[in-house]
Motif scaffolding. Structure first.
Motif, PDB file in Angstrom:
ATOM      1  N   GLU A 217       0.903  -1.274   0.118  1.00  0.00           N
ATOM      2  CA  GLU A 217       0.046  -0.107   0.128  1.00  0.00           C
ATOM      3  C   GLU A 217       0.783   1.355   0.117  1.00  0.00           C
ATOM      4  O   GLU A 217       1.949   1.319   0.739  1.00  0.00           O
ATOM      5  N   ILE A 218       0.476   2.374  -0.939  1.00  0.00           N
ATOM      6  CA  ILE A 218       1.222   3.453  -1.062  1.00  0.00           C
ATOM      7  C   ILE A 218       0.766   4.354   0.144  1.00  0.00           C
ATOM      8  O   ILE A 218      -0.568   4.509   0.492  1.00  0.00           O
ATOM      9  N   THR A 219       1.520   5.032   0.962  1.00  0.00           N
ATOM     10  CA  THR A 219       1.168   5.813   1.883  1.00  0.00           C
ATOM     11  C   THR A 219       1.379   7.351   1.628  1.00  0.00           C
ATOM     12  O   THR A 219       0.806   8.133   2.383  1.00  0.00           O
TER      13      THR A 219
ATOM     14  N   LEU B 269       8.051   8.927  -3.351  1.00  0.00           N
ATOM     15  CA  LEU B 269       6.706   7.888  -3.214  1.00  0.00           C
ATOM     16  C   LEU B 269       7.138   7.112  -2.053  1.00  0.00           C
ATOM     17  O   LEU B 269       8.131   6.560  -1.885  1.00  0.00           O
ATOM     18  N   ALA B 270       6.222   6.798  -1.128  1.00  0.00           N
ATOM     19  CA  ALA B 270       6.507   6.040   0.081  1.00  0.00           C
ATOM     20  C   ALA B 270       5.393   4.916   0.078  1.00  0.00           C
ATOM     21  O   ALA B 270       4.166   4.880  -0.214  1.00  0.00           O
ATOM     22  N   PHE B 271       5.849   3.915   0.587  1.00  0.00           N
ATOM     23  CA  PHE B 271       4.909   2.484   0.678  1.00  0.00           C
ATOM     24  C   PHE B 271       5.073   1.780   1.885  1.00  0.00           C
ATOM     25  O   PHE B 271       6.253   1.834   2.670  1.00  0.00           O
ATOM     26  N   HIS B 272       4.378   1.028   2.265  1.00  0.00           N
ATOM     27  CA  HIS B 272       4.312   0.197   3.705  1.00  0.00           C
ATOM     28  C   HIS B 272       4.622  -1.152   3.309  1.00  0.00           C
ATOM     29  O   HIS B 272       4.114  -1.962   2.686  1.00  0.00           O
TER      30      HIS B 272
ATOM     31  N   GLY C  42      -3.243   5.200  -0.499  1.00  0.00           N
ATOM     32  CA  GLY C  42      -4.231   4.200  -0.514  1.00  0.00           C
ATOM     33  C   GLY C  42      -4.070   3.354  -1.873  1.00  0.00           C
ATOM     34  O   GLY C  42      -4.689   2.322  -1.606  1.00  0.00           O
ATOM     35  N   ASP C  43      -3.268   3.701  -2.578  1.00  0.00           N
ATOM     36  CA  ASP C  43      -3.455   3.152  -3.831  1.00  0.00           C
ATOM     37  C   ASP C  43      -2.330   1.857  -3.703  1.00  0.00           C
ATOM     38  O   ASP C  43      -1.613   1.915  -2.495  1.00  0.00           O
ATOM     39  N   THR C  44      -2.130   1.053  -4.650  1.00  0.00           N
ATOM     40  CA  THR C  44      -1.229  -0.226  -4.275  1.00  0.00           C
ATOM     41  C   THR C  44      -0.114  -0.185  -5.542  1.00  0.00           C
ATOM     42  O   THR C  44      -0.390   0.300  -6.510  1.00  0.00           O
TER      43      THR C  44
END
Length: 280
Positions: free
Chosen positions: A27-29, A41-44, A103-105
């Motif tokens: 999931e992109i944060t 771009l940050a993601f979990h 919220g995107d992936t």
């Protein structure tokens, strides 16, 4: 064209069993524009956050089934389980990533590649140019936890100094320059001349020998390697090369070294100036 995307449970089981996790969805944060055409771009991803070392990279995959090859991005920062990358929008793939929102992936694989070697106490001179910033930010963040070492970030930009504030969070000192006022070698010369680096049988800071870590455009890194060689300084360079698979299968990202052609993704991306034969 359908693709297999393992579930979070499959990824967790692979990690628990000691295997490198496969390509998986995260999931992109956060997506933030740092400068015109430059995006963070940050993601979990707990696994990458726990394992990514300075100069390692991740593959991100677009949702376009006609674009099979991933885009490799150096890990920039880690905050808990959040991983960030910084990239320039240069084509349809990166333009797609820039349009994402929290919220995107996105599908990811990593961390990949061999990191900078930073175990020995030293004064680490972090020399970044353009979009060579991310590996050096990660190096500064990693070294900030090592009380034995010191860091100086020397950054060259085309125009907007988009990463100075980020470096300042971690490096002991941050200095930068843009194309209107010179380049990073100009800045290194100034640092040496004004006592920012103390010459004492080699460049030392607080009694620590200087080690250069660098990433950026090829001409810049060659110039940095030559600058280091003239002063007999250790110099590690994170190569930027167009990649296909990102893990050594396609043989697209080869680079000439004194030992023949090696793969940037699998044998690098970090090489010493001696390995590359630069500045000898």
């Amino acid at each position: 064209m359908a693709t297999f995307t393992p579930t979070a449970d499959v990824v967790a089981e692979a990690v628990q069993a000691g295997y490198f996790p496969p390509r998986h969805t995260v999931e992109i944060t956060d997506v933030t524009q740092l400068a015109p055409g430059v995006v963070r771009l940050a993601f979990h991803d707990p696994y990458i956050a726990a394992h990514a070392k300075p100069a390692q990279f991740v593959n991100l995959y677009t949702k376009d089934p006609m674009r099979l090859m991933p885009r490799p991005f150096g890990v920039s920062e880690i905050d808990g389980d959040e991983v960030s990358v910084i990239f320039a929008v240069v084509g349809e793939g990166t333009a797609e990533f820039a349009r994402y929102q929290a919220g995107d992936t996105v599908d990811v694989l990593g961390p990949l590649g061999n990191p900078f070697k930073t175990k020995n106490p030293a004064h680490y001179l972090l020399v970044a140019g353009g979009l060579g910033v991310p590996p050096l930010v990660r190096a500064a963040q990693h070294l900030a936890a090592d009380e034995r070492s010191r860091t100086t970030a020397v950054v060259g930009y085309r125009d907007v100094r988009f990463a100075d504030d980020v470096f300042a969070r971690y490096a002991d000192r941050t200095v930068s320059i843009d194309n209107a006022h010179g380049n990073v070698v100009t800045l290194l010369d100034r640092l040496e001349a004004d006592g920012g680096l103390t010459v004492d049988g080699g460049l030392t800071v607080d009694g620590l020998e200087t080690v250069i870590l660098s990433c950026g455009p090829l001409p810049m890194m060659k110039a940095v390697a030559e600058w280091a060689a003239k002063r007999s300084l250790a110099c590690q360079l994170s190569m930027e090369q167009r990649m296909g698979c990102g893990f050594g299968t396609c043989v697209l990202c080869t680079v000439d070294t004194v030992d023949g052609r090696l793969k940037v993704c699998a044998d690098g991306p970090v090489f010493t100036r001696e390995q590359l034969g630069w500045g000898e």
